[in-house]
Scaffold this motif. Structure first.
Motif, PDB file in Angstrom:
ATOM      1  N   PRO A  37       3.319   2.620 -15.367  1.00 27.21           N
ATOM      2  CA  PRO A  37       2.191   2.655 -14.426  1.00 27.21           C
ATOM      3  C   PRO A  37       0.952   2.021 -15.053  1.00 27.21           C
ATOM      4  O   PRO A  37       0.781   2.058 -16.272  1.00 27.21           O
ATOM      5  N   ASP A  77      -4.452   3.242 -13.773  1.00 27.67           N
ATOM      6  CA  ASP A  77      -4.797   4.041 -12.589  1.00 27.67           C
ATOM      7  C   ASP A  77      -3.558   4.673 -11.947  1.00 27.67           C
ATOM      8  O   ASP A  77      -3.645   5.290 -10.883  1.00 27.67           O
ATOM      9  N   THR A 115       0.827  -1.204   0.000  1.00 28.71           N
ATOM     10  CA  THR A 115       0.000   0.000   0.000  1.00 28.71           C
ATOM     11  C   THR A 115       0.862   1.255   0.000  1.00 28.71           C
ATOM     12  O   THR A 115       1.648   1.464   0.914  1.00 28.71           O
ATOM     13  N   SER A 168      -0.738   3.209 -10.798  1.00 30.44           N
ATOM     14  CA  SER A 168       0.051   2.490  -9.797  1.00 30.44           C
ATOM     15  C   SER A 168       1.101   1.606 -10.474  1.00 30.44           C
ATOM     16  O   SER A 168       0.907   1.133 -11.594  1.00 30.44           O
ATOM     17  N   GLU A 199       1.531   5.162  -6.384  1.00 29.87           N
ATOM     18  CA  GLU A 199       0.283   5.441  -7.090  1.00 29.87           C
ATOM     19  C   GLU A 199       0.375   6.830  -7.709  1.00 29.87           C
ATOM     20  O   GLU A 199       1.322   7.563  -7.445  1.00 29.87           O
ATOM     21  N   ASP A 200      -0.631   7.156  -8.465  1.00 32.07           N
ATOM     22  CA  ASP A 200      -0.731   8.497  -9.077  1.00 32.07           C
ATOM     23  C   ASP A 200       0.476   8.832  -9.934  1.00 32.07           C
ATOM     24  O   ASP A 200       0.863   9.985 -10.056  1.00 32.07           O
TER      25      ASP A 200
END
Lengths: 215, 252
Positions: free
Chosen positions: B209, B212, B72, B214, B179-180
């Motif tokens: 990536p 999304d 995460t 990630s 992420e992002d």
């Protein structure tokens, strides 16, 4: 509310009554706060220490609110991973690490219990829970208080709760522990919305001030 | 209206609010110092109630949480905090310090060319890769988890979306994940580089990536003599040496 001014003054005093609550203490001696800050920087070893200190409270609180052990475990897991995810947003000046973590856990648990309830369409239409609570309130208020007391074990907590009126205890039982919104509280007890909001707030202020005195 | 919203503070402190009320109060809180101050105390009181419920959590919970945590990505601190991160915008400007500094022109010493282990993990095993099998992904996730949960695991912001770099001497591995992450230019992939103390650079895995944003990639290596990690955009398949400017960098 009349105790606004008092609330602010005592807010400072009370901070010292809470582990890690005192600004000085926080800078120098809130190990959990330091660990949470390190967690926010990606330090997983620090997170493991946060886990060891607070997972019991997170899980216990989730269990108390959602009741179902499997669900409680899911909620606890979500909440603890969320702590990891948002730890960089922790600000020691906005409260203790314990408060940061349990706020996340409580919100998760309450959200879960509400979505379960709304799926089952129980809360507002058939409302066994609030019906029972309301019936108990009407007929056996002592039993409600007793049942609550049995579950509220810690002596410090009991002392705080003893300082509440039965109506205040009931308000917290239905909101904090059962996930009612302030509006649902007002409707289930048949009281005006403003009264419901004030009752919750008064109860929390009383708890805060009582615990301040116990130190 | 303000009086009304102020009176919601107790309900807010015990989450006895609807999502709309919560949003309203959040907005109010940003502007009302009195409420912010009072809320600290009410939340501590709520936390005391919560802590009284503590039980011994199920033993399996810990491993599950740590496993998920290893996968995460974290939110970055709110702006204004420590920024070792090199934001993309800063490095693309023609006169940015980063670009002027550029890459030191140092040849790769043949003797250290083997920093990247040749194990099955070296190279471009990556989660976001569209043709990787789910088995590969699971293997990668497992390896990433082992790195991120290593006792000496150490994480740093990478500055590519919310990405961070986790390294473990013990595991001899570096993980980049986040992420992002913005899409690289058309036809380009990201590539991770190991920058040595002597300025030489060693090619790491390329990664893309997910839609999304990630990604996750892992590289086995010896940490000896490593000065920094960097990311560039390279033509698909990667390059032996960086051919474009650094888009993200972490110094050790």
């Amino acid at each position: 509310m009349t105790d606004d001014a008092e609330g602010q003054v005592s807010a400072d005093g009370r901070l010292s009554a809470v582990p890690g609550g005192d600004p000085e203490q926080r800078r120098d001696g809130d190990p959990l706060g330091d660990l949470l800050i390190r967690t926010g920087r990606g330090d997983q070893a620090a997170f493991e220490e946060v886990y060891d200190a607070l997972a019991g409270a997170v899980h216990g609180l989730a269990l108390r609110i959602v009741r179902d052990p499997q669900l409680a475990e899911d909620v606890a897991q979500e909440a603890l991973v969320e702590v990891w995810r948002v730890a960089a947003r922790f600000r020691p000046e906005q409260g203790s690490a314990r408060s940061f973590v349990l706020t996340i856990a409580h919100r998760r648990a309450v959200d879960r219990v509400r979505s379960e309830q709304s799926h089952a369409d129980r809360l507002l239409t058939h409302g066994p829970r609030h019906a029972v609570a309301a019936a108990e309130q009407a007929d056996h208020p002592e039993q409600v208080v007793e049942a609550i007391d049995a579950q509220w074990r810690a002596a410090r907590v009991r002392k705080g709760l003893a300082a509440l009126t039965p109506l205040q205890r009931e308000a917290l039982e239905l909101t904090y522990y059962k996930g009612y919104t302030n509006r649902q509280l007002a409707e289930s007890l048949g009281i005006p919305l403003g009264t419901a909001k004030a009752r919750i707030r008064d109860a929390m202020i009383r708890l805060r001030d009582t615990w301040e005195g116990t130190r | 209206m303000n009086d009304n919203i102020h009176s919601l503070i107790g309900a807010y402190a015990v989450d006895a609010v609807t999502p709309d009320e919560r949003a309203d109060f959040d907005a109010h809180l940003a502007a009302c110092e009195d409420c912010a101050t009072e809320l600290v105390g009410l939340r501590e009181a709520a936390a005391t109630l919560g802590a009284a419920e503590a039980t011994a959590p199920p033993a399996a919970l810990r491993a599950r949480v740590m496993d998920q945590v290893g996968r995460t990505a974290q939110l970055p601190p709110v702006a204004g905090d420590d920024a070792r991160v090199t934001p993309r915008a800063e490095v693309t400007g023609a006169s940015s310090p980063r670009e002027r500094r550029g890459w030191p022109r140092l040849a790769v010493a043949a003797a250290v060319a083997a920093v990247l282990a040749v194990g099955g993990l070296a190279g471009s095993t990556l989660l976001g890769q569209r043709d990787s099998t789910s088995e590969d992904q699971r293997a990668l996730e497992k390896d990433v988890m082992m790195v991120t949960s290593a006792p000496d695991a150490h994480a740093m912001d990478l500055g590519l979306g919310s990405a961070h770099l986790v390294m473990s001497d013990k595991m001899g591995s570096v993980v980049a994940m986040g992420e992002d992450c913005p899409e690289p230019e058309d036809g380009m992939e990201y590539q991770l580089w190991v920058v040595m103390e002597d300025g030489s650079k060693h090619a790491g895995p390329t990664f893309m990536p997910d839609p999304d944003g990630s990604f996750m990639t892992l590289m086995e290596m010896d940490m000896e003599g490593v000065a920094a990690f960097a990311v560039t955009e390279e033509p698909a398949g990667g390059s032996d040496q960086p051919t474009t400017d650094v888009v993200a960098e972490v110094g050790l």
